[in-house]
Design an enzyme around this catalytic site. Structure first.
Site, PDB file in Angstrom:
ATOM      1  N   PRO A  10       4.502  -1.052  22.066  1.00 31.80           N
ATOM      2  CA  PRO A  10       3.317  -1.801  22.486  1.00 31.80           C
ATOM      3  C   PRO A  10       3.074  -1.756  23.998  1.00 31.80           C
ATOM      4  CG  PRO A  10       4.733  -3.131  21.080  1.00 31.80           C
ATOM      5  CD  PRO A  10       5.497  -1.895  21.397  1.00 31.80           C
ATOM      6  N   SER A  51       6.680   3.577  30.246  1.00 29.77           N
ATOM      7  CA  SER A  51       6.604   4.372  31.491  1.00 29.77           C
ATOM      8  C   SER A  51       7.886   4.205  32.294  1.00 29.77           C
ATOM      9  CB  SER A  51       5.410   3.938  32.342  1.00 29.77           C
ATOM     10  OG  SER A  51       4.256   3.992  31.572  1.00 29.77           O
ATOM     11  N   ASP A  83       5.390   9.460  28.144  1.00 27.52           N
ATOM     12  CA  ASP A  83       5.449   7.991  28.081  1.00 27.52           C
ATOM     13  C   ASP A  83       4.646   7.349  26.946  1.00 27.52           C
ATOM     14  OD1 ASP A  83       2.885   8.191  29.152  1.00 27.52           O
ATOM     15  OD2 ASP A  83       3.216   6.661  30.669  1.00 27.52           O
ATOM     16  N   ASP A 115      17.229  -5.340  29.792  1.00 27.33           N
ATOM     17  CA  ASP A 115      16.394  -5.183  30.994  1.00 27.33           C
ATOM     18  C   ASP A 115      16.845  -3.914  31.719  1.00 27.33           C
ATOM     19  OD1 ASP A 115      15.230  -5.126  33.440  1.00 27.33           O
ATOM     20  OD2 ASP A 115      15.705  -7.180  33.996  1.00 27.33           O
ATOM     21  N   PHE A 116      16.384  -2.761  31.192  1.00 28.42           N
ATOM     22  CA  PHE A 116      16.821  -1.478  31.761  1.00 28.42           C
ATOM     23  C   PHE A 116      16.123  -1.157  33.072  1.00 28.42           C
ATOM     24  CE2 PHE A 116      13.916  -0.725  28.119  1.00 28.42           C
ATOM     25  CZ  PHE A 116      12.809  -0.243  28.802  1.00 28.42           C
TER      26      PHE A 116
HETATM   27  N1  LIG Z   1      13.287  -3.668  29.741  1.00 32.30           N
HETATM   28  C1  LIG Z   1      12.597  -4.238  30.736  1.00 32.30           C
HETATM   29  N2  LIG Z   1      13.087  -5.317  31.372  1.00 32.30           N
HETATM   30  C2  LIG Z   1      12.404  -5.908  32.357  1.00 32.30           C
HETATM   31  N3  LIG Z   1      11.193  -5.518  32.815  1.00 32.30           N
HETATM   32  C3  LIG Z   1      10.647  -4.454  32.230  1.00 32.30           C
HETATM   33  C4  LIG Z   1      11.319  -3.756  31.166  1.00 32.30           C
HETATM   34  N4  LIG Z   1      10.520  -2.745  30.773  1.00 32.30           N
HETATM   35  C5  LIG Z   1       9.417  -2.799  31.557  1.00 32.30           C
HETATM   36  N5  LIG Z   1       9.499  -3.819  32.428  1.00 32.30           N
HETATM   37  C6  LIG Z   1       8.445  -4.205  33.387  1.00 32.30           C
HETATM   38  O1  LIG Z   1       7.295  -4.512  32.587  1.00 32.30           O
HETATM   39  C7  LIG Z   1       6.109  -3.957  33.148  1.00 32.30           C
HETATM   40  C8  LIG Z   1       5.501  -2.964  32.174  1.00 32.30           C
HETATM   41  O2  LIG Z   1       6.367  -1.841  32.033  1.00 32.30           O
HETATM   42  P1  LIG Z   1       5.803  -0.375  31.763  1.00 32.30           P
HETATM   43  O3  LIG Z   1       6.952   0.561  31.845  1.00 32.30           O
HETATM   44  O4  LIG Z   1       4.611  -0.086  32.623  1.00 32.30           O
HETATM   45  O5  LIG Z   1       5.329  -0.530  30.225  1.00 32.30           O
HETATM   46  P2  LIG Z   1       4.462   0.424  29.289  1.00 32.30           P
HETATM   47  O6  LIG Z   1       4.467   1.799  29.900  1.00 32.30           O
HETATM   48  O7  LIG Z   1       5.131   0.369  27.968  1.00 32.30           O
HETATM   49  O8  LIG Z   1       3.096  -0.173  29.222  1.00 32.30           O
HETATM   50  C9  LIG Z   1       6.525  -3.328  34.474  1.00 32.30           C
HETATM   51  O9  LIG Z   1       6.300  -4.288  35.486  1.00 32.30           O
HETATM   52  C10 LIG Z   1       8.031  -3.057  34.304  1.00 32.30           C
HETATM   53  O10 LIG Z   1       8.724  -3.111  35.539  1.00 32.30           O
HETATM   54  N1  LIG Z   2      -5.631   4.633  21.566  1.00 31.77           N
HETATM   55  C1  LIG Z   2      -5.798   3.559  22.345  1.00 31.77           C
HETATM   56  N2  LIG Z   2      -6.716   2.649  22.039  1.00 31.77           N
HETATM   57  C2  LIG Z   2      -6.889   1.548  22.819  1.00 31.77           C
HETATM   58  N3  LIG Z   2      -6.206   1.316  23.951  1.00 31.77           N
HETATM   59  C3  LIG Z   2      -5.269   2.217  24.273  1.00 31.77           C
HETATM   60  C4  LIG Z   2      -5.016   3.363  23.508  1.00 31.77           C
HETATM   61  N4  LIG Z   2      -4.020   4.059  24.099  1.00 31.77           N
HETATM   62  C5  LIG Z   2      -3.679   3.389  25.202  1.00 31.77           C
HETATM   63  N5  LIG Z   2      -4.441   2.284  25.308  1.00 31.77           N
HETATM   64  C6  LIG Z   2      -4.414   1.299  26.386  1.00 31.77           C
HETATM   65  C7  LIG Z   2      -3.370   0.235  26.276  1.00 31.77           C
HETATM   66  C8  LIG Z   2      -3.066  -0.084  27.692  1.00 31.77           C
HETATM   67  O1  LIG Z   2      -4.037  -0.963  28.212  1.00 31.77           O
HETATM   68  C9  LIG Z   2      -3.250   1.258  28.403  1.00 31.77           C
HETATM   69  C10 LIG Z   2      -1.996   2.030  28.655  1.00 31.77           C
HETATM   70  O2  LIG Z   2      -1.015   1.788  27.682  1.00 31.77           O
HETATM   71  P1  LIG Z   2       0.499   1.429  28.072  1.00 31.77           P
HETATM   72  O3  LIG Z   2       1.091   0.982  26.780  1.00 31.77           O
HETATM   73  O4  LIG Z   2       0.485   0.369  29.108  1.00 31.77           O
HETATM   74  O5  LIG Z   2       1.110   2.690  28.570  1.00 31.77           O
HETATM   75  O6  LIG Z   2      -4.096   2.014  27.573  1.00 31.77           O
END
Ligand SMILES: Nc1ncnc2c1ncn2[C@@H]1O[C@H](COP(=O)(O)OP(=O)(O)O)[C@@H](O)[C@H]1O
Ligand SMILES: Nc1ncnc2c1ncn2[C@H]1C[C@H](O)[C@@H](COP(=O)(O)O)O1
Length: 215
Positions: A10, A16, A79, A190-191
């Site tokens: 999610p 990322s 990612d 919390d990686f």
């Molecule tokens: N396992 C974790 N523990 C603590 N903070 C996290 C963890 N994973 C992500 N975060 C923090 O949560 C936020 C969202 O992480 P991100 O890697 O951008 O998520 P995604 O790519 O799934 O949307 C960032 O501020 C990141 O530093």
């Molecule tokens: N297919 C998608 N439909 C709606 N929104 C989407 C889709 N793919 C990515 N997104 C949105 C969700 C987040 O707001 C950003 C980036 O996703 P993230 O999980 O933070 O990497 O794009």
């Protein structure tokens, strides 16, 4: 040999973050979905009914181009998987935010694009890593990252959207069968800031890569 690792999970789960940690650990290339350069995403958050199809068409094109690059590298890390877009789209179609016919056309196109063809490398990943998080964790991370259009403080309706999204993820992961898969506990580990947790996650992934013969 071609080996592609994709993250899934999610919004705000840590995809990322884990992508850069894992790519650095493996000494391989990381691929990101380019949220800041996506011209449709801010429009989508303002009007999902109007922009679901366009957003997913944009993402399909973008992700296919990225897959074509990623499959040339050894153990590249992306990612977000291409398969999760259908999850978002289906959810919107189920809740009448998107047209079911639009979803069907998109889904057929995705299937066609991802089909293996003789003489060409498979576009399917070699390993999918799913980061499981609770709604509380998801909301806290979205807030912590602070992307303006994702904030519940400016659009309270997003809380329900995120809760519904999370409900679609569990069956999606359970049914996912395009490649080997594994789950990481993103609530407990919390990686990002805890090095012990980071080592634990990397160990779990290394073990899985050994098991499937990709390391
Ligand atoms: N396992 C974790 N523990 C603590 N903070 C996290 C963890 N994973 C992500 N975060 C923090 O949560 C936020 C969202 O992480 P991100 O890697 O951008 O998520 P995604 O790519 O799934 O949307 C960032 O501020 C990141 O530093
Ligand atoms: N297919 C998608 N439909 C709606 N929104 C989407 C889709 N793919 C990515 N997104 C949105 C969700 C987040 O707001 C950003 C980036 O996703 P993230 O999980 O933070 O990497 O794009």
């Amino acid at each position: 040999m071609i080996q592609v690792i994709v993250l899934s999970g999610p919004i705000g789960a840590g995809k990322s973050s884990l992508t850069s940690i894992l790519a650095e650990h493996l000494g391989t290339q990381a691929f990101y979905e380019g949220v800041d350069s996506n011209p449709v995403l801010p429009l989508y958050y303002k009007d999902m009914k109007r922009y679901t199809f366009l957003l997913n068409t944009y993402l399909l094109n973008h992700r296919l181009a990225q897959i074509n690059q990623a499959i040339q590298e050894k153990n590249s890390v992306s990612d977000r998987s291409i398969y999760e877009d259908a999850l978002f789209f289906k959810m919107n179609a189920d809740s009448k935010v998107a047209d079911p016919t639009e979803f069907k056309i998109y889904d057929d196109l995705l299937e066609n694009m991802m089909e293996d063809t003789p003489g060409n490398p498979s576009k399917k990943p070699d390993l999918l890593i799913y980061i499981h998080v609770s709604l509380d964790t998801m909301l806290a991370r979205i807030k912590k990252r602070g992307r303006a259009f994702e904030q519940i403080s400016s659009d309270p309706g997003l809380k329900d959207y995120y809760a519904r999204l999370l409900k679609y993820y569990e069956p999606w992961y359970k049914n996912y069968d395009a490649s080997p898969k594994m789950m990481i506990n993103g609530n407990k580990l919390d990686f990002v800031t805890n090095m012990d947790a980071q080592r634990e996650v990397l160990k779990e992934i290394d073990e899985k890569l050994h098991q499937i013969g990709n390391l």
